[in-house]
Motif scaffolding. Structure first.
Motif, PDB file in Angstrom:
ATOM      1  N   TYR A   1       0.837  -1.206   0.000  1.00 23.89           N
ATOM      2  CA  TYR A   1       0.000   0.000   0.000  1.00 23.89           C
ATOM      3  C   TYR A   1       0.868   1.251   0.000  1.00 23.89           C
ATOM      4  CZ  TYR A   1      -2.282   3.937   2.309  1.00 23.89           C
ATOM      5  OH  TYR A   1      -2.706   5.192   2.648  1.00 23.89           O
TER       6      TYR A   1
ATOM      7  N   SER B   1       2.511   1.897  -3.292  1.00 24.95           N
ATOM      8  CA  SER B   1       1.562   2.344  -4.317  1.00 24.95           C
ATOM      9  C   SER B   1       1.264   3.836  -4.186  1.00 24.95           C
ATOM     10  CB  SER B   1       0.264   1.538  -4.221  1.00 24.95           C
ATOM     11  OG  SER B   1      -0.489   1.912  -3.071  1.00 24.95           O
ATOM     12  N   ARG B   2       1.319   4.332  -2.939  1.00 19.72           N
ATOM     13  CA  ARG B   2       1.083   5.770  -2.719  1.00 19.72           C
ATOM     14  C   ARG B   2       2.295   6.613  -3.101  1.00 19.72           C
ATOM     15  NH1 ARG B   2      -3.164   7.358   0.757  1.00 19.72           N
ATOM     16  NH2 ARG B   2      -2.449   9.448   0.179  1.00 19.72           N
TER      17      ARG B   2
ATOM     18  N   GLU C   1       9.961   5.314  -3.731  1.00 20.93           N
ATOM     19  CA  GLU C   1       9.420   3.950  -3.700  1.00 20.93           C
ATOM     20  C   GLU C   1      10.523   2.921  -3.486  1.00 20.93           C
ATOM     21  OE1 GLU C   1       7.009   0.901  -6.707  1.00 20.93           O
ATOM     22  OE2 GLU C   1       7.386   2.990  -7.286  1.00 20.93           O
TER      23      GLU C   1
ATOM     24  N   LYS D   1       4.072   6.134  -5.889  1.00 21.34           N
ATOM     25  CA  LYS D   1       4.175   6.223  -7.346  1.00 21.34           C
ATOM     26  C   LYS D   1       3.600   7.550  -7.805  1.00 21.34           C
ATOM     27  CE  LYS D   1       3.566   1.235  -8.121  1.00 21.34           C
ATOM     28  NZ  LYS D   1       4.879   0.937  -8.707  1.00 21.34           N
TER      29      LYS D   1
END
Length: 386
Positions: free
Chosen positions: A37, A40-41, A66, A43
């Motif tokens: 999670y 993904s935030r 990331e 990116k």
């Protein structure tokens, strides 16, 4: 002179230390397991206006947060853990134990509430990265204080009470991984799955707080008893009982008065009688197993009322046709609710020291309200099963 250790009735202290042990490492494991999670935030979609070379360069720049997140997360977790564990060993005598434990748990709970809220808040990668790092530092700093204080508490008890702490900590990683797997298996979007995942963490930390509150008081049997009493009562009354129809009325006036009299008036009269009876009779005693067993036995009222003439119904047959069965069940159901709940509420504050009685009363009131809310929730299930 040899002294005997206090008896741990129902293994209550053991279970509370297990829950607190779970609470010490669970927050860190929830952060660590949610890396999918967090990454993904971090990116950031590339602009379509840049050239291919610029896109490659921009892609490299955008992905650095990331790529480095796991390393930064570990560093920002372990250094505060080491420093605060060291500080706690020197400063523990200056800060009351209750403040260290409760303060740490509430701050960790607050961190997870913020984490859950931020799932729904759009942020650019760099601010999100910075906030996440700060949360990890805070979480593990106070986690270290909590862990040190907990082992200090266990040091005052027989050596066997260190085992549940270690066992609870050992389960923390498994619990976090299982919660994440369940969140993914739910089929929800990653954002929704992460929100539910962090809400679970909030609930577990909150239960750890309750466990610590109950540790010096051990009114947990009575607290559970009063909660369970009202869960059974509100789960059945009036969701099921108010839908019961008379089999003797045949269109007469008794059909109109059946529910107001047999259900509501009779219930409230018998409930009031049961509550009032504790003024002159308080049996069984507060340490008797008869009390919790009697309370758990009230679960039998659920199928009994389901098998009365509840209409409409889809699944179960009507077994108790006569109105007399329903009236007898209501009398016993209501009287036992009033009497047993009143006993629990009376005994709760008596199981602690005088200066803790007010806190115990507040805890009992919380579990009473929890029972009411739980009963309202399960009433939908009970009614659907009829």
């Amino acid at each position: 002179m040899a002294t005997s250790s206090p008896k741990d009735r129902y293994f209550a202290v053991w279970m509370i230390f297990f829950m607190l042990g779970l609470g010490t490492l669970l927050p860190w494991n929830f952060f660590m397991t949610a890396t999918m999670y967090f990454q993904s935030r971090l990116k950031e979609p590339l602009s379509t206006e840049v050239s291919a070379n610029q896109s490659k360069e921009a892609g490299d720049n955008h992905s650095i947060l990331e790529a480095k997140f796991n390393n930064m997360m570990t560093l920002c977790a372990m250094l505060p853990l080491l420093l605060c564990s060291c500080l706690n060993s020197f400063l523990h005598s200056l800060i009351p134990q209750r403040l260290r434990v409760m303060g740490s748990l509430f701050i960790i709970l607050f961190v997870f509430i913020i984490t859950a809220v931020l799932v729904k808040v759009p942020l650019k990668p760099l601010p999100f990265f910075s906030i996440t790092v700060v949360k990890i530092i805070i979480n593990n700093s106070f986690g270290a204080v909590l862990q040190g204080s907990l082992f200090g508490m266990a040091g005052l008890l027989p050596t066997s009470y260190t085992t549940p702490i270690m066992s609870g900590q050992g389960l923390a990683g498994t619990f976090a991984a299982f919660a994440m797997i369940c969140a993914i298996a739910s089929g929800s979007e990653l954002e929704d799955a992460a929100f539910g995942y962090f809400i679970v963490a909030c609930v577990v930390v909150f239960l750890s707080i309750l466990s610590y509150i109950l540790l010096p008081k051990l009114i947990w049997v009575l607290a559970f008893s009063v909660c369970f009493t009202f869960t059974v009562t509100i789960g059945t009354f009036p969701a099921i009982t108010a839908d019961t129809q008379s089999t003797l009325a045949e269109g007469g006036s008794w059909e109109v008065y059946f529910i107001p009299v047999s259900c509501f008036l009779l219930f409230n009269l018998c409930d009031w009688t049961g509550r009032s009876l504790t003024a002159v009779c308080m049996w069984p005693g507060r340490d008797s197993l008869v009390l919790p067993v009697s309370i758990v036995a009230r679960v039998l009222f659920i199928p009994l009322f389901m098998l009365c003439n509840v209409q409409p119904r889809l699944h179960l047959p009507v077994f108790f046709q006569h109105d007399g069965f329903f009236i007898a069940f209501i009398v016993l159901f209501a009287f036992s609710n009033g009497y047993l709940a009143s006993l629990c509420m009376c005994y709760g504050p008596k199981n602690v020291l005088p200066h803790e009685a007010e806190t115990a009363g507040a805890i009992m009131a919380f579990f009473l309200a929890l029972g009411l809310a739980s009963g309202a929730a399960v009433s939908f299930l009970f009614r659907a099963l009829v």
